[in-house]
Design a protein around this motif. Structure first.
Motif, PDB file in Angstrom:
ATOM      1  N   ARG A 275      26.086  82.140  27.986  1.00  0.00           N
ATOM      2  CA  ARG A 275      26.306  82.875  29.232  1.00  0.00           C
ATOM      3  C   ARG A 275      25.497  84.172  29.250  1.00  0.00           C
ATOM      4  O   ARG A 275      25.096  84.638  30.323  1.00  0.00           O
ATOM      5  CB  ARG A 275      27.805  83.146  29.389  1.00  0.00           C
ATOM      6  CG  ARG A 275      28.303  83.749  30.685  1.00  0.00           C
ATOM      7  CD  ARG A 275      27.950  83.020  31.942  1.00  0.00           C
ATOM      8  NE  ARG A 275      28.550  81.739  32.207  1.00  0.00           N
ATOM      9  CZ  ARG A 275      29.783  81.512  32.641  1.00  0.00           C
ATOM     10  NH1 ARG A 275      30.624  82.509  32.803  1.00  0.00           N
ATOM     11  NH2 ARG A 275      30.181  80.291  32.916  1.00  0.00           N
ATOM     12  N   SER A 291      19.686  82.369  36.103  1.00  0.00           N
ATOM     13  CA  SER A 291      20.893  81.646  35.710  1.00  0.00           C
ATOM     14  C   SER A 291      21.115  81.758  34.210  1.00  0.00           C
ATOM     15  O   SER A 291      20.160  81.696  33.428  1.00  0.00           O
ATOM     16  CB  SER A 291      20.767  80.167  36.088  1.00  0.00           C
ATOM     17  OG  SER A 291      21.876  79.421  35.617  1.00  0.00           O
ATOM     18  N   ASP A 295      24.757  77.390  32.215  1.00  0.00           N
ATOM     19  CA  ASP A 295      24.983  76.873  33.567  1.00  0.00           C
ATOM     20  C   ASP A 295      23.731  76.192  34.109  1.00  0.00           C
ATOM     21  O   ASP A 295      23.829  75.305  34.961  1.00  0.00           O
ATOM     22  CB  ASP A 295      25.409  78.023  34.476  1.00  0.00           C
ATOM     23  CG  ASP A 295      26.626  78.751  33.923  1.00  0.00           C
ATOM     24  OD1 ASP A 295      27.754  78.356  34.248  1.00  0.00           O
ATOM     25  OD2 ASP A 295      26.444  79.702  33.136  1.00  0.00           O
ATOM     26  N   TRP A 367      23.539  81.544  40.011  1.00  0.00           N
ATOM     27  CA  TRP A 367      24.841  81.537  39.350  1.00  0.00           C
ATOM     28  C   TRP A 367      25.802  82.455  40.077  1.00  0.00           C
ATOM     29  O   TRP A 367      25.418  83.516  40.593  1.00  0.00           O
ATOM     30  CB  TRP A 367      24.689  82.013  37.905  1.00  0.00           C
ATOM     31  CG  TRP A 367      25.977  82.054  37.125  1.00  0.00           C
ATOM     32  CD1 TRP A 367      26.587  81.010  36.496  1.00  0.00           C
ATOM     33  CD2 TRP A 367      26.805  83.200  36.885  1.00  0.00           C
ATOM     34  NE1 TRP A 367      27.744  81.420  35.881  1.00  0.00           N
ATOM     35  CE2 TRP A 367      27.906  82.768  36.099  1.00  0.00           C
ATOM     36  CE3 TRP A 367      26.729  84.542  37.255  1.00  0.00           C
ATOM     37  CZ2 TRP A 367      28.917  83.632  35.683  1.00  0.00           C
ATOM     38  CZ3 TRP A 367      27.738  85.413  36.842  1.00  0.00           C
ATOM     39  CH2 TRP A 367      28.815  84.953  36.060  1.00  0.00           C
ATOM     40  N   GLY A 511      26.781  77.144  38.210  1.00  0.00           N
ATOM     41  CA  GLY A 511      25.340  77.120  38.406  1.00  0.00           C
ATOM     42  C   GLY A 511      25.033  76.155  39.532  1.00  0.00           C
ATOM     43  O   GLY A 511      25.590  75.051  39.578  1.00  0.00           O
TER      44      GLY A 511
END
Length: 549
Positions: A275, A291, A295, A367, A511
């Motif tokens: 992340r 992003s 994701d 995202w 995402g």
């Protein structure tokens, strides 16, 4: 010129014209080829269509203003008073429930049918598919076994998913389609392309279905064994990236397209790293991708191996994507480290040829994350809203559920081009991601176009062996689109209901992927603060969670 020569010239021209027409005709064969043509989805469709869906959505859902009806969770048919279908009709004393009806050229491109009971496989409902007004069905059979890979449609086009039968095999028709059931249906979804009037379509027949079996087998092998292209120029990053720093690589100048992209980190001991590491991509001076890597590649939080047609995450941590990403003049790929520690990154992009034309589009990925997301009152959580022209091609949802009880009764609602009511109104979050009976269905599964890389404590490396119902912790669901891509000319809005069985605070992160023109915009912007606010796992997770939760 002799009459004989003139005759042969006319015959040659006529045969050439027929060949061109056949190539332009929508058919089982053309749709199978389109399913695995990654270049095709990077161009706006040459045969315009609207993606629609016939489903058992709750007919009490009429307007957003009526918050009670809009969020009522009754999108099935079990009692005689349930009417979540079009109508009933009788022919020669035989009653049929009409589930889908479309007039005009089209093609069924996705079917989802759930088990009737969560612990008992199958269903006793027989369906019929009528095409072009023919009084005799072209297909008749059990609504599960027709589409779970054990009946008419072979794998991987049809497969059992989790407690469902799901099919992506195309069923085209020239004039219309009606699907009926011989008894009251349970849940159902039939997703179809509604082509513009005048579109040439060759209607599905069993004769053509049998003729295309060799091609079907060939396409099936491709879907099950996706390959990263090796043709083109390779561009790479192999660096250590310090906290809050980034590394970039420029793409070859002139027209081109990224045809495969691989990324691998030095380690994944901290699940949050998927992340906090961000992939950014810029084409022709515009940033179209921002992003987190988890994701973007569909692994969610942590390393959760999975294989699909567009994305693959391997056990050694190599993440690949095969979206075609064209550009006209220039491009740049950047890896940004928002974490606290230095990371090792290996990235490789293969750039091949591309002939840019008026229908070419840019690849986009964005995202959105939020914590907390209260489950009361019920609400619609927006994945993305797009303005302009493009094609929506997929998403990867990761939720954090703090309780054992099921979290995903919420329906997807997708509006296209400013319509008053959604083209797509679903029957549950798990149904959108092609499985059913959420809460019990926490097993890992994968398919070329959808997967559950992680649920509760299970993934590909830690498969489920017990039969418990516990959907707490992180769950990741992915759906990518080929024939069920969603074109839009002016706008697209995708919302997912937040509908848990428990009043609690959840975490949502998604995402989203689409193709669009240079002036197509979204309501998603980079969120470097949000990606670091990882929703915390519940106290006692996974084995000592309070039993009353």
């Amino acid at each position: 010129m002799s009459k004989q020569i003139v005759y042969y010239l006319i015959a040659f021209c006529f045969s050439t014209l027929l060949t061109a027409q056949e190539k332009q005709e929508v058919s089982i064969e053309s749709l199978l080829y389109e399913m695995v043509d990654r270049d095709a989805i990077a161009r706006y469709p040459d045969k315009n269509f609207r993606l629609n869906q016939a489903s058992s959505y709750n007919r009490a859902s009429k307007t957003v203003e009526d918050s009670v009806g809009w969020f009522t969770n009754h999108d099935f048919n079990k009692a005689e008073t349930d009417h979540n279908f079009i109508r009933t009709e009788e022919t020669d004393g035989e009653k049929e429930w009409v589930l889908m009806e479309h007039f005009g050229p089209g093609a069924i491109v996705r079917v989802w049918s759930p088990w009737l009971e969560q612990t008992e496989p199958g269903s006793d409902v027989i369906i019929r598919i009528y095409l072009d007004g023919n009084p005799e069905p072209v297909i008749e059979g059990n609504m599960i076994t027709l589409f779970d890979g054990t009946g008419l449609i072979p794998t991987p086009f049809a497969h059992p998913s989790l407690r469902s039968g799901v099919s992506f095999f195309p069923i085209p028709y020239a004039k219309g389609c009606k699907i009926t059931a011989l008894k009251q249906p349970f849940f159902f979804q039939y997703t179809y392309r509604a082509y513009d009037d005048g579109t040439a379509v060759k209607t599905f027949t069993m004769e053509d279905f049998n003729k295309t079996k060799p091609l079907t087998a060939q396409i099936g092998k491709e879907l099950n064994n996706p390959k990263n292209t090796k043709e083109g120029k390779r561009i790479a990053i192999d660096k250590k990236i310090k906290s809050n720093k980034e590394e970039s690589v420029s793409l070859p100048q002139g027209m081109g397209a990224v045809r495969s992209l691989k990324l691998k980190l030095g380690d994944y001991k901290d699940p949050a790293i998927t992340r906090s590491v961000i992939l950014k991509m810029e084409f022709d001076g515009q940033e179209t991708v921002w992003s987190p890597i988890g994701d973007f590649f569909g692994t969610g939080i942590g390393l959760n191996p999975v294989q699909g047609w567009y994305q693959t995450v391997e056990e050694d941590g190599t993440m690949s994507c095969r979206w075609v990403m064209p550009y006209q003049k220039s491009g740049k790929i950047t890896v940004l480290n928002l974490g606290k520690k230095t990371i090792d990154v290996q990235l490789e992009a293969t750039v091949g040829d591309w002939n840019w034309d008026s229908e070419s589009m840019y690849f986009n990925a964005a995202w959105r994350g939020q914590y907390p997301v209260p489950t009361r009152p019920f609400s619609d959580w927006n994945y993305v809203t797009l303005k302009g022209r493009g094609v929506y091609v997929g998403d990867a949802l990761t939720v954090m559920n703090p309780v054992r009880r099921w979290w995903g009764e919420g329906d997807e609602k997708i509006w296209v081009d400013g319509e008053d009511f959604p083209s797509i109104f679903g029957t549950g979050t798990e149904d959108y991601y092609a499985y059913s009976w959420g809460g019990r269905s926490t097993e890992f599964y994968e398919h070329p176009f959808h997967a559950q890389p992680r649920s509760y404590k299970y993934n590909k490396l830690n498969p489920k062996t017990a039969n418990e119902k516990n959907s707490s912790g992180y769950s990741t669901e992915t759906r990518t689109r080929a024939l069920d891509g969603m074109p839009f000319e002016r706008s697209l809005q995708l919302d997912m209901e937040v509908w848990s069985g428990t009043d609690c605070d959840m975490g949502y992160g998604v995402g989203v992927y689409w193709y669009g023109d240079a002036n197509t915009t979204s309501n998603r912007t980079p969120d470097p603060k949000g990606v670091l606010e990882l929703p915390p796992l519940p106290k006692g997770f996974p084995d000592n969670l309070e039993k009353n939760k």
